[in-house]
Design a protein around this motif. Structure first.
Motif, PDB file in Angstrom:
ATOM      1  N   ASP A 145       1.348  -1.639   0.011  1.00  0.00           N
ATOM      2  CA  ASP A 145      -0.071   0.068  -0.004  1.00  0.00           C
ATOM      3  C   ASP A 145       1.302   1.588  -0.109  1.00  0.00           C
ATOM      4  O   ASP A 145       0.469   2.162  -1.033  1.00  0.00           O
ATOM      5  CB  ASP A 145      -0.729   0.021   1.485  1.00  0.00           C
ATOM      6  N   ASN A 146       1.771   1.822   0.481  1.00  0.00           N
ATOM      7  CA  ASN A 146       3.022   2.488   0.541  1.00  0.00           C
ATOM      8  C   ASN A 146       3.803   2.956  -0.411  1.00  0.00           C
ATOM      9  O   ASN A 146       3.637   3.714  -0.734  1.00  0.00           O
ATOM     10  CB  ASN A 146       3.668   2.338   2.465  1.00  0.00           C
ATOM     11  N   GLY A 147       3.993   1.690  -1.055  1.00  0.00           N
ATOM     12  CA  GLY A 147       5.138   1.820  -1.939  1.00  0.00           C
ATOM     13  C   GLY A 147       4.040   2.636  -3.025  1.00  0.00           C
ATOM     14  O   GLY A 147       4.199   3.581  -4.141  1.00  0.00           O
ATOM     15  N   GLN A 148       2.598   2.230  -3.308  1.00  0.00           N
ATOM     16  CA  GLN A 148       2.047   2.662  -4.348  1.00  0.00           C
ATOM     17  C   GLN A 148       1.777   4.006  -4.200  1.00  0.00           C
ATOM     18  O   GLN A 148       1.439   5.102  -4.854  1.00  0.00           O
ATOM     19  CB  GLN A 148       0.066   1.988  -4.547  1.00  0.00           C
ATOM     20  N   LEU A 149       1.268   4.019  -2.700  1.00  0.00           N
ATOM     21  CA  LEU A 149       0.996   5.725  -2.395  1.00  0.00           C
ATOM     22  C   LEU A 149       1.653   6.342  -2.412  1.00  0.00           C
ATOM     23  O   LEU A 149       1.623   7.634  -2.709  1.00  0.00           O
ATOM     24  CB  LEU A 149      -0.227   5.228  -0.664  1.00  0.00           C
ATOM     25  N   VAL A 150       2.774   6.188  -2.045  1.00  0.00           N
ATOM     26  CA  VAL A 150       3.937   6.818  -2.048  1.00  0.00           C
ATOM     27  C   VAL A 150       3.808   7.967  -3.684  1.00  0.00           C
ATOM     28  O   VAL A 150       4.124   9.242  -3.570  1.00  0.00           O
ATOM     29  CB  VAL A 150       5.134   6.388  -2.024  1.00  0.00           C
ATOM     30  N   SER A 151       4.150   6.455  -4.201  1.00  0.00           N
ATOM     31  CA  SER A 151       3.740   7.306  -6.448  1.00  0.00           C
ATOM     32  C   SER A 151       3.224   8.121  -6.204  1.00  0.00           C
ATOM     33  O   SER A 151       2.550   9.482  -6.900  1.00  0.00           O
ATOM     34  CB  SER A 151       3.596   6.020  -6.883  1.00  0.00           C
ATOM     35  N   ILE A 152       1.793   7.470  -6.329  1.00  0.00           N
ATOM     36  CA  ILE A 152       1.149   8.914  -6.441  1.00  0.00           C
ATOM     37  C   ILE A 152       0.673  10.306  -5.205  1.00  0.00           C
ATOM     38  O   ILE A 152       0.069  10.723  -6.042  1.00  0.00           O
ATOM     39  CB  ILE A 152      -0.662   7.968  -6.263  1.00  0.00           C
TER      40      ILE A 152
END
Length: 690
Positions: free
Chosen positions: A355-362
């Motif tokens: 979750d955090n990996g994807q939300l960092v990018s977004i």
């Protein structure tokens, strides 16, 4: 008592969700096939409860170990001293079931799953439950994060039977590992629970959850009386599962030019315009809300390509509300897995790397577009959290943090009013409460999940302070509360390192470093990539899935290749270092060799030399993580141009084309595939050299 209807209709006290598009059959199939055998059985009497065994030291027990003691998965090791005679998934257990003609009791979960831990304590540590299971079943325990192939097959089987999915996943299989019946959480014996109010039932409703003992006794009695009926039914379910996972109706076809607009339209139908997010319905108010990063990735991409106000508004409303809500850890940084309510207020407290990996990018890309300082702050807090709590000494990233501490969900994160006053003093606690709502009614079991209820600027104006002055004070207060929290007993960390999830976090660090011009972030991404390439890649260039207890093991899946390649591409974009591009190209060639579907195009989830399972899936649908096929297609588009390889572009085209039916008809189920299709459409006919 209609036991079957009770089993298929019950829900655990706290919901979990998983998303699949194809549910082929309903419980009517089961009723017509084997209900007579089940319902003819006498209602079993619950066995007497047994005391919990003595525990010696934290997390240790005096019990002898079972076969899971030799595993490396932290989740499997948690069950190594259960009285249940667990086997890991493998030929030893499967052969035993076939030879002894015993049903298989399959339990699938993961380390940070709260209800998995509840069921372990209540049911699998119960001597009477263990006696039932050990006598009549071969018991297999699976870590779904290490074996997503097995989890996907049997979760699809459960939904084929008409049940919603979740974890722990509990399935009864034939001796040949075909699914008969299943559910999610089972207490040891029938248990009555209270449900919260709903639109149709404003008061407190009660529901009886079927116990594990009566459930397994019922199925075992049916197996003894009519084994062939159960085999026949399981064969029907297996056929339906194979059809679903292989998707035989796929037609290689062009994707329509209107698909991005259609995707936006379908997402808008699911959108919560007041609080952001998707899949909220007044008819199902207790349904949890997930951030659904693949949806957000599409909205971000579409708003950039088309300057769509609607896409931008849906994205910003969602990002703003989850940044304010309790799903965000306002003290330690990072996001919890999902919210249990419409308002993003009370999370289910586990924290997942993916979750955090994807939300960092977004959030990083959204900040680049909008210059919203709160988005930048969310990125910086997430990466500080990952660096502090989910980074191994050698640079790889751990998988998750538990939701509970010593059996108490959320205890590490929540506060009483007295605890806040003790940490901050009366004066500062009053100011803190004006921003974070800790002076009203508690929002979680007489305690507070910290959430932003009023903007700092508004509070500052009301209190006669400058916004900058109050912001500095609030930051200092948050630091004091974090220091107190760090003195508490911590939730368990799942320290296994998964290639796919590391790929997502590598992408996040690299993109954030490039956008925020922070070289430390890029170095963290490079260090993790070096770790994975050195420790989870074999001498022949193939990847492993998991690294735990100092060992790399298990065949990698499509996600492992696709997500790691995406991370390497992000590093290449951030550094222009050819090393990362070469590594991405090498892994892409292995991925094509081992996973490519030569008949229809696209990639299978498992490699061509993977063990034979019920089905070999090829799924385009996004869930909590994006589809491996969608990410692979986007990677191929980039590499075709960067490496001067037009054959990659052709494979990207064929990958998307083989899923054209679902892309054209239900694009909101495959938003990342739509993003890759848009990138493919923009690609030059002739690849350019880097």
């Amino acid at each position: 008592m209609d036991v079957f209807k009770t089993i298929v209709s019950q829900r655990p006290p706290r919901p979990r969700s998983t998303r699949f598009v194809h549910c082929i059959a309903t419980c009517a199939l089961f009723l017509s096939a084997i209900a007579p055998a089940l319902l003819a059985a006498e209602e079993p009497q619950p066995a007497a409860a047994q005391p919990t065994p003595a525990v010696t030291g934290k997390g240790k027990t005096s019990r002898p170990s079972n076969r899971l003691a030799k595993e490396t998965s932290p989740y499997l090791l948690l069950h190594a001293h259960n009285p249940v005679n667990w086997y890991p998934w493998g030929e030893e257990a499967l052969a035993k079931a076939r030879v002894e003609k015993k049903l298989i009791f399959l339990s699938i979960g993961y380390s940070s799953c709260y209800w998995c831990h509840v069921m372990e304590r209540e049911s699998f540590m119960d001597e009477a439950v263990a006696a039932e299971l050990n006598r009549d079943f071969v018991c297999i325990k699976v870590d779904r994060e290490e074996r997503p192939d097995i989890d996907h097959i049997y979760m699809t089987a459960l939904q084929t039977m008409g049940r919603s999915g979740g974890w722990p996943l509990t399935m009864i299989l034939t001796p040949d590992a075909l699914p008969i019946v299943g559910g999610t959480y089972f207490p040891p014996r029938d248990k009555e629970v209270e449900l919260g109010p709903s639109k149709d039932s404003p008061g407190k409703a009660k529901q009886t959850i079927t116990g594990l003992v009566p459930f397994v006794q019922l199925v075992q009695q049916a197996w003894v009386k009519n084994p062939q009926e159960l085999r026949d039914y399981a064969g029907q379910v297996a056929t339906a599962v194979r059809r679903s996972l292989r998707q035989p109706n796929l037609a290689i076809a062009p994707v329509g030019a209107g698909v991005p607009a259609q995707t936006l339209e379908q997402l808008a139908e699911q959108f919560d315009p007041k609080f952001g997010g998707f899949s909220y319905s007044e008819a199902t108010p207790r349904r949890p809300k997930f951030p659904e990063p693949s949806n957000l990735q599409f909205l971000l991409d579409h708003s950039q390509r088309t300057d769509s106000d609607q896409a931008r508004q849906m994205l910003d409303v969602t990002l703003d509300h989850i940044a304010r809500g309790g799903i965000r850890d306002h003290l330690g940084g990072g996001f919890h897995r999902y919210s249990t309510d419409r308002y993003w207020r009370v999370p289910h407290f586990e924290k997942m790397l993916y979750d955090n990996g994807q939300l960092v990018s977004i959030y990083a890309i959204a900040f680049q577009r909008s210059d919203n300082s709160e988005y930048r702050r969310a990125v910086e807090e997430m990466l500080a959290f990952v660096g502090r709590e989910l980074t191994a000494p050698d640079g790889g990233f751990y998988s998750s943090l538990d939701a509970e501490t010593d059996g108490d969900e959320g205890r590490f994160y929540v506060w009483s009013r007295d605890q806040i006053i003790s940490a901050l003093g009366e004066k500062d606690a009053r100011l803190f409460a004006l921003v974070y709502g800790t002076n009203g009614e508690p929002n979680f079991e007489e305690r507070y999940v910290i959430e932003i209820v009023r903007p700092i600027a508004d509070v500052a104006q009301a209190e006669g302070l400058s916004t900058e002055q109050l912001a500095r004070s609030i930051d200092e207060m948050r630091g004091r509360l974090l220091a107190v929290r760090n003195g508490r007993d911590r939730p368990r960390t799942d320290t296994k390192i998964l290639t796919a999830w590391n790929g997502l976090m590598i992408t996040g660090f690299a993109q954030a470093g490039q956008i925020l011009k922070n070289d430390d972030y890029i170095r963290s991404a490079a260090r993790a990539a070096d770790f994975v390439l050195a420790n989870l890649r074999s001498n022949d260039g193939r990847l492993h899935r998991s690294f735990a207890q100092g060992q790399a093991h298990l065949n990698a899946y499509l996600d492992d290749y696709a997500f790691l390649i995406e991370g390497l591409i992000a590093l290449h974009c951030a550094t222009n270092d050819r090393h990362w591009l070469d590594a991405a190209e090498q892994l892409t060639n292995v991925q094509i060799e081992r996973f490519w579907d030569a008949e229809q195009g696209g990639f299978f989830y498992t490699s061509d030399d993977h063990e034979d399972l019920l089905a070999r899936s090829k799924d385009p649908v996004d869930s909590a993580i994006p589809s491996g096929n969608a990410v692979a297609a986007g990677n191929l588009v980039y590499l075709a141009r960067a490496c001067g390889k037009p054959e990659y572009l052709a494979r990207a085209q064929k990958t998307i084309a083989c899923f054209a039916t679902i892309v054209n008809e239900s694009p909101a189920a495959v938003p990342r595939m739509v993003v890759s299709w848009s990138a493919l459409s923009d690609a030059n006919d002739k690849p350019r050299q880097p």
